[in-house]
Design an enzyme around this catalytic site. Sequence first.
Site, PDB file in Angstrom:
ATOM      1  CE  LYS A   1      77.871 -40.822 -34.077  1.00  0.00           C
ATOM      2  NZ  LYS A   1      78.215 -40.985 -32.675  1.00  0.00           N
TER       3      LYS A   1
ATOM      4  NE  ARG B   1      80.000 -45.343 -33.227  1.00  0.00           N
ATOM      5  CZ  ARG B   1      81.285 -45.673 -33.055  1.00  0.00           C
ATOM      6  NH1 ARG B   1      82.190 -45.282 -33.939  1.00  0.00           N
ATOM      7  NH2 ARG B   1      81.658 -46.383 -32.010  1.00  0.00           N
TER       8      ARG B   1
ATOM      9  N   GLY C   1      68.085 -43.572 -30.696  1.00  0.00           N
ATOM     10  CA  GLY C   1      67.433 -44.849 -30.956  1.00  0.00           C
ATOM     11  C   GLY C   1      67.165 -45.126 -32.417  1.00  0.00           C
TER      12      GLY C   1
ATOM     13  CG  MET D   1      70.655 -43.465 -37.045  1.00  0.00           C
ATOM     14  SD  MET D   1      70.022 -43.894 -38.659  1.00  0.00           S
ATOM     15  CE  MET D   1      69.689 -42.280 -39.287  1.00  0.00           C
TER      16      MET D   1
ATOM     17  NE  ARG E   1      78.241 -37.684 -24.326  1.00  0.00           N
ATOM     18  CZ  ARG E   1      77.750 -38.892 -24.390  1.00  0.00           C
ATOM     19  NH1 ARG E   1      76.977 -39.241 -25.388  1.00  0.00           N
ATOM     20  NH2 ARG E   1      78.000 -39.777 -23.459  1.00  0.00           N
TER      21      ARG E   1
ATOM     22  CG  HIS F   1      43.878 -29.286  -2.853  1.00  0.00           C
ATOM     23  ND1 HIS F   1      44.498 -29.737  -1.708  1.00  0.00           N
ATOM     24  CD2 HIS F   1      43.425 -28.052  -2.584  1.00  0.00           C
ATOM     25  CE1 HIS F   1      44.402 -28.816  -0.782  1.00  0.00           C
ATOM     26  NE2 HIS F   1      43.751 -27.774  -1.281  1.00  0.00           N
TER      27      HIS F   1
ATOM     28  CB  SER G   1      45.576 -11.492 -12.983  1.00  0.00           C
ATOM     29  OG  SER G   1      46.436 -12.558 -12.684  1.00  0.00           O
TER      30      SER G   1
ATOM     31  N   GLY H   1      44.136 -16.332 -15.336  1.00  0.00           N
ATOM     32  CA  GLY H   1      44.103 -17.533 -14.497  1.00  0.00           C
ATOM     33  C   GLY H   1      44.141 -18.721 -15.447  1.00  0.00           C
TER      34      GLY H   1
ATOM     35  CB  CYS I   1      48.017 -15.295 -10.945  1.00  0.00           C
ATOM     36  SG  CYS I   1      46.244 -15.409 -11.185  1.00  0.00           S
TER      37      CYS I   1
ATOM     38  CE1 TYR J   1      51.004 -10.493 -12.152  1.00  0.00           C
ATOM     39  CE2 TYR J   1      50.605  -8.256 -12.908  1.00  0.00           C
ATOM     40  CZ  TYR J   1      50.146  -9.414 -12.320  1.00  0.00           C
ATOM     41  OH  TYR J   1      48.846  -9.518 -11.907  1.00  0.00           O
TER      42      TYR J   1
HETATM   43  C1  PEP Z   1      43.688 -20.094 -12.195  1.00  0.00           C
HETATM   44  O1  PEP Z   1      42.595 -20.536 -12.452  1.00  0.00           O
HETATM   45  O2  PEP Z   1      44.620 -20.070 -13.015  1.00  0.00           O
HETATM   46  C2  PEP Z   1      43.990 -19.565 -10.858  1.00  0.00           C
HETATM   47  C3  PEP Z   1      45.125 -18.963 -10.612  1.00  0.00           C
HETATM   48  O3  PEP Z   1      43.077 -19.771  -9.900  1.00  0.00           O
HETATM   49  P1  PEP Z   1      42.842 -21.156  -9.114  1.00  0.00           P
HETATM   50  O4  PEP Z   1      43.963 -22.068  -9.470  1.00  0.00           O
HETATM   51  O5  PEP Z   1      42.815 -20.792  -7.689  1.00  0.00           O
HETATM   52  O6  PEP Z   1      41.522 -21.569  -9.648  1.00  0.00           O
END
Ligand code: PEP
Length: 912
Positions: free
Chosen positions: A32, A103, A112, A114, A376, A490, A798, A800, A865, A885
Site C-alpha cells: 500500500k 492503516r 483480514g 490488519m 488497483r 461420475h 498416458s 491416468g 488423460c 500433450y
Molecule cells: C484416469 O484414471 O485418470 C483415467 C483417465 O481413467 P478413468 O477416469 O476412466 O478411470
Amino acid sequence: MEVHTEIKKRVFNFGDRSADGNATMRNLLGGKGANLAEMSRIGVPVPPGFTITTEVCTEYNQVGMDATIRLIREEVETSVKNIGKIMKAEFGSDDHPLLLSVRSGARVSMPGMMDTVLNLGLNDRSVESLARLTQNDRFAWDSYRRFVQMYGGVVMGMKPRSKEEIDPFEEIMEEIKQDRGIELDTDFTTDDLRLLVRRFKEAIKSRTGKTLPEDPWEQLWGAVMAVFNSWNGDRAVYYRTMHGYPANWGTAVNVQAMVFGNMGANSGTGVCFTRDAGTGENVFNGEYLMNAQGEDVVAGVRTPQQITKLGSERWAVLAQIPEAERRSKYPSLEEIMPVVYQELFEYQRMLETHYRNMQDMEFTIQNGKLWILQTRNGKRTGAAMVKIAMDMLREGLIGEQEAILRIEPIKLDELLHPVFDTKAIKKARVIAQGLPASPGAATGQIVFHSDEVGKFKNAILVRLETSPEDLEGMHLANGILTARGGMTSHAAVVARGMGKCCISGAGALKINYRTRTLTIDGREYHEGDWISLNGSTGNIFEGKVATREPELTGEFAQLMKLSDRYRTLRIRTNADTPADALAARNFGAQGIGLTRTEHMFFEVDRIKAMREMILAATTKGRRRALEVLLPMQRSDFEGIFEAMDGHPVTIRLLDPPLHEFVPHQLTTQKELAEDLHISLEAVKSKVAELAEFNPMLGHRGCRLGITYPEITEMQTRAILEAALHVKSRGITVKPEIMVPLVGTLEEFSSQRDVIRETAEQVFREYKDRVDFKIGTMIEVPRAALIADKIAGEAEFFSFGTNDLTQMTYGYSRDDAGKFLPIYLEKGILKADPFETIDQKGVGTLMRIGVGRGREIKPGLKIGICGEHGGDPASVEFCNSLGMDYVSCSPFRVPIARIAAAQAAIKKQAGNS
Ligand code: PEP
Ligand code: MG
C-alpha cells in the site's frame, strides 16, 4: 540486539505530487505504501501522508514501544507537520484539527489481518470545531463515534472475547436502537451519537480499566503500535504460516490525512473503472454520490449516480427514466462538476497507462477538491479479461507474452457455457448449494429417473448420485444435480465431458425416489417443478432463471491463435462420441487423448448385448454377444476417426468393473431375464457374483481383457476395421490402442500380443494395413515405478491421474466427497488432489515414470488423460516434465491451450 540509531530513514513521505518512495519499494514500504508513493510521484492527488517502514516493525519487536518511539519521533513529527501544511490544518489543534487515518500494509496483501483506525485526532474539544467548520453536527459526532469505536476495538482490545459474544460496541448500539425504536445507524440523531460516544468510553473504561486518550499524539502512537502488534496477532500468524511468509518481513504503517466526501453539497465520493469490468469495453465508467462517504455508495441506501454523461444516459434508458428527469434528478458528475470530472478523467487515463492494466479507483471530493484514495487492478469477467488483454495488446500498452499471462485460464469457462442473465440471477432465490462440478447455467423441470428425462423438454436430472446407467438421461437433461459425490464423481466427470452444467454433493438435498420429491430445509419440490443451477458457483435456485448463449468474441479467437504460437505442449481431448470430438476440434483440439469405450455400451440398443455378453456362461456365448456389439463399436469409431480427420485418436480398451453394466433394480432385472430367456434367479445370481468389496481395485482394466481376451479381440477388430474403412474414403487415420490399469510388464505384453494377433488377422482379411500404436495408461503406482521395463514394449504412455491419485493417496474417488471438504477446511490438504495434481506425491511418481520411460526410449510419446489435463496448474506441471500433450474435456481445450502457452512462457523466462 543493537538498534541502529545512526541516520537511517524510517519514515517516507508522500503527497503534494511528490514522494520519498516509489512502487519498487514494496519490501520496505509495504504494498500500500509503495503504491501511494508511486501515485503521488506521478502527480496523482492522494491525501498526503507517510509510511513507517517494515524495518521499524522488526525493530519494535526487538526493542519495544518506548525505544521505537524514540527512534522515529522526530521524523514522524516533521511528517505530520508537513501533512498539516498541505491540508491547512494542524494535528492536535482544537480549532483547525487535522484528522488522520492509520492503516497497516505488508509487502503482500494479507486479507483480514490488519485493522484500520479512521478520524484519529478527534476528542471532546476538536469534535466541536469539526461541527463548526463543517456546519454539520451530525457529521462531526458520527465521525467521533466511528473513531471511538475503531480505536477501542483495534488499539484497546474491545473485541468479542469468544465466538458467542457479540461486539461490545454493537451491543450498545443495538440497545440504544431498541430504546429509541429505530433500525438503522443512519437513524441516529446527533444526541444519540453523543450518547453513544459516552457509552462507548464508559464501556472501554469498565472493561480495560483504561481511558481512551484525549491527546491526539497519544492516540497516534497507540494506533501505530497496534498495527505493529497486529503483525504478531493470531490471524496474521496463521496467515503467514500458511503462506510461508517469514516473521521478519514485518508490516509498514501508513498514516494519511483524512478527507471527507460528506462535508456538504460540494463534496462527494465514488468508485470508477478505467474500462467496463463486465464487457471490457474501453469506456471510463463509475458511480458517485454527493455529500456521502465511501460506504454509502456501496450500501445501496441511496441510488448512486453515473460518473459520465454517456453512462448516465444508458442507465436512464434501462431504468426507464425520461431524459429531463435524469438531468435534473440524476445528473452525471460530468454534468454537475465538469472541472472535477475532467481532472478525474485525466487521472484515470494516467493511472491506466502507468499500471498498464484496467484500474478500479476510489475517489473523494472534499469541498470541490478531488482526491484519489486508491487504485488497483480491477476485477473483471472472463469476457472483459479477454477483451481488455487483446485491446491493450493492440493499443501497444502490453506485449504478446504479457497479454497471454494476463489471462486467468479458468475464467475462460465463462465464455464456453450458457450463462445466466445478470439481471435475472440477481432476483433469483438460492435454495441450496453444492459443488460447482461442471460450469454453466441450466434451467429445467425436476426429474428423478434417467429414463424419464424425455418427459420434459427442459429437464434437470436430480439424483442421489449417478452411475453409467444414467448416461442417456444425463445427455438429454439440461443439467444434473446430485446430493452426493465430489468433483470427480461420475456425475461431475461425465458432465464436464459433455460440457453440461452439473452441481454435485449438495448435502442439503433429501431425495425420495419413491414419492418423487426433493426436500430442502423442510420445503418440498416435486417432479415437474422448475429449478435452476449455476454450475460455476454451485448455487441452486428456485424456479426458472433466464439464460443466454455464450458469445465467442473475435478477441477470444485471436487470443487462442496467439497462445498457440507460444505453447509447446499439444492439446488433445477426452471424447467418446463424434459430436464431442467435433466440439473439441472447434475449440482447437489436436487429437483425442482418451476415448472411454465403455460409454458407448450404455445406449439403449447396446446395453442389452453388453449384458448378454456379461451374463454368458461360456466363451462361446460371450463371443456371440460380442459379435452383435462389433458393428456398433466399429461405426462409433468410424465417426470419431472422421471427425478427427487425420489427428491421432487414442482409444482405451474396456475399463470399468462389469457389475456397472448389469441392472440392479428388480424391474430391469425381470426385463433382462425375459429378453434373454433365462430365469430371474440366474440374472440375480450373476449380479450377486459380480459384486465386489472394492470394485475400483477389483476386476477391471486390463484384468478384464486378460480374463476375457475375446473382449480385447472384438475391440481391436472394431478399431482397426473402422480405421481401414475410413482410410478407404481417403481420410488419414492414426489409431492408438491403449491398455488400461497396467501394473506389471506381463499384463501389458499379454494384451499387446492379443492386439497384434488380431490386427494381423484383420489386415490379412482386408488385404490392407494401417499404422497404429499400442501403448498403456500409467495409472497404477507400480507402473510408474517400472516405467523403464514397460517402455521397452509400449509405444506411448498416458498418465491416468484420476486413478493414480486414487491409488497413491488411497482415497476412493467415489467416496472422497465425505472427507475431502473437511480436509480442505482444516488445511490438512491445501487443494483437492483430484482437481489439481499433487506435485509432491503423485507428481513424483509421474516424474519417475517420465524419466524412466524416456531413459529407455528417449522419444517416447507421453501425455496425460486424467481430469487434471484441464487444470492450469497441472498443465504447467506436465509442461515442466516435458510431456508431449495434455488431454482434457472438450470444453476445457481453450483453457488448456492458454495454460500451456503460459507454462511455456514462464519456463522460458525461468531458463533465460
Ligand atoms: C484416469 O484414471 O485418470 C483415467 C483417465 O481413467 P478413468 O477416469 O476412466 O478411470
Ligand atoms: Mg483410470
